[in-house]
Scaffold this motif. Structure first.
Motif: not given
Length: 528
Positions: A85-86, A177-178, A198-203, A379-383
């Motif tokens: 569900i994104g 990029y989700t 993101t999904h792309g990074a893990l993939s 990783f994309k960022t720290y929350l």
């Protein structure tokens, strides 16, 4: 831009689910008295139903979904449902308690929490009820009361009850990029860091890994590492899903269950920390059948790696990765060079690593320095703390790991120490600063410093050096009881207590922890 182009070339691991034979075994769950086995068709149906259940609960794309589940079919189904569900998965270690769980729930702003009714003699709903006054965003708690995946009314707390709207789910399918994952890791700031991938990074990370190690759909992936950690989640569950392979889930660690996974269900690959390797290889009858054991999470004594290779009759190799970077270096199971297991591996194709001075200048091979890494899977960022991200990434895009290392002329990595103030207990990073801050609240503690104590099985155990306000019959139990009352998870409790009249300090007043580490290391060595 370069990173985006690279990620766009990699297929998302979720796409594999559409191509796998639905009759192929997907999950063997060893957490029940009787193993629970699901094929890929059943896994897909359960994930779609649970995704619908989350939507019915008001969960929207982009929301963080928190769940405390052991290694189980429920964990895998929940994670897939969140992704369908994104939304973003926010798994929490089952060993964590009020203090840590409430922090994660408030930080992630999760509207829903999924928990087992009971796991390892601990009931989770009473904990949630205790935390309720401090939880700002939680709207519903789903309690899993049955383990039966065929109980349509009650499985996954009723989340998997309704028929899904498949067309609506297709519209919510994630992109490269989700956001996929929020994992909290301990740092030196006193506040756990929320790492977003993101999904792309893990993939990218998982495809690079499986290509390097030549894993295929014929491999059976054993997952004894917690799925709420990157090692278990990415290099166990996601590896299996990306390959369309079978994953064998072990929730509670013991060698007998490990033997069942390896000899009973044909496990061929595992990535896990040193204690798992030590226990199965030192057993009176080491289980046979593994093809590859990647030892990560804590420094592996080279003699252990050598002995385990012989005892298990499989290839044991080293590797290095982090929650932020995923795996960067790994040994090769297809080389006879002793450095494949006697080091932390070589850089994975398409990634970069270097050893530098403090200014970021690369040092000559063999010299110790700061270990920095670069990868499309960073990783994309720290929350809520992008400034921490900016501090951790240098001007060339390298992640400053906080570790010290050397590299030899052939590119083999050897981690030699840490800049960061953490204890690495069998791969579990202990939040030292946060623990010290809590313990300073004890009425009889004047000063405290927590350091790693050498341990042959876990690499390090947690040692507390304490200066008392006044002499008393103070014991280790006084510390653990205090932490228990504060809701701190048992895995973070000190395991050894040393008294010290005065902490060693620098001229600026900072405790010299290397002095304390040397003191306890010498004491341990003297008793050996």
């Amino acid at each position: 831009m370069v990173k985006s182009l690279i990620l766009d070339k990699e297929p998302l691991f979720l796409e594999t689910l559409k191509t796998v034979d639905p009759q192929k075994e997907a999950i063997v769950d060893l957490s029940n008295d009787t193993p629970i086995i699901l094929n890929y068709g059943q896994l897909e149906e359960l994930a779609n139903r649970t995704a619908q259940g989350l939507l019915d609960k008001g969960i929207k794309p982009g929301d963080f979904v928190a769940y405390i589940l052991p290694n189980s079919w429920e964990f895998v189904v929940t994670t897939l449902a969140v992704w369908k569900i994104g939304a973003t998965s926010c798994p929490i270690l089952p060993a964590l308690r009020d203090h840590e769980v409430s922090f994660i729930l408030n930080k992630s702003k999760s509207k829903i929490l999924i928990v087992p009714e009971e796991y390892r003699n601990f009931k989770y709903k009473p904990m949630v009820d205790r935390m309720a006054p401090s939880l700002q965003y939680l709207e519903s708690t789903v309690v899993v009361t049955t383990r039966d995946p065929h109980d349509k009314e009650n499985r996954l707390g009723g989340l998997a009850k309704e028929e899904p709207n498949l067309e609506a789910l297709k519209e919510l399918h994630p992109t490269t990029y989700t956001n996929a994952q929020l994992l909290f890791t301990s740092g030196t700031t006193g506040e756990p860091k929320g790492v977003i991938h993101t999904h792309g990074a893990l993939s990218f990370a998982v495809h690079a890994h499986t290509r390097t190690l030549r894993l295929t759909s014929e491999d059976n992936i054993w997952v004894p590492s917690p799925l709420a950690h990157q090692t278990g989640l990415l290099y166990g569950m996601i590896v299996a899903l990306s390959l369309g392979a079978k994953q064998i889930l072990q929730a509670v660690w013991n060698v007998d269950t490990a033997r069942t996974a390896i000899e009973g269900y044909g496990a061929t690959f595992v990535q896990a920390a040193m204690p798992f390797l030590a226990d199965i290889s030192r057993d009176a009858h080491p289980p046979k059948g593994l093809r590859i054991f990647v030892a990560t999470g804590a420094a592996v004594p080279r003699q252990l790696a050598h002995d385990a290779t012989e005892a298990l009759e499989c290839r044991v190799i080293g590797g290095w990765g982090s929650t932020e970077s995923c795996l960067i270096a790994v040994g090769s199971p297809y080389s006879d060079d002793d450095r494949e297991w006697g080091s932390d591996g070589r850089v994975i194709e398409g990634l970069e690593m270097k050893v530098t001075d403090e200014a970021g200048n690369e040092l000559p091979r063999g010299e110790e320095g700061m270990y920095r890494v670069k990868s499309p899977a960073l990783f994309k960022t720290y929350l809520d703390h992008h400034e921490w991200y900016e501090e951790a990434i240098d001007d060339q895009g390298f992640f400053i790991t906080g570790d010290l290392a050397t590299m030899d002329e052939d590119g083999y990595l050897n981690l030699t120490g840490r800049i960061k103030d953490i204890v690495n207990r069998g791969g579990e990073k202990i939040p030292v600063v946060e623990l010290e801050n809590i313990l300073y609240g004890h009425e009889n503690i004047k000063d405290i410093a927590i350091v790693g104590m050498p341990d042959p099985r876990l690499g390090e155990r947690i040692c507390a050096f304490v200066t008392l306000k006044e002499k008393s019959d103070f014991t280790l139990q006084d510390i653990t009881s205090f932490l228990e009352a504060k809701g701190v998870a048992k895995i973070y409790w000190p395991e050894h207590l040393e008294f010290i009249d005065e902490q060693p300090r620098t001229a600026s007043g900072k405790i010299q922890k290397y002095v304390l580490r040397n003191m306890i290391a010498e004491k341990v060595a003297a008793k050996a």
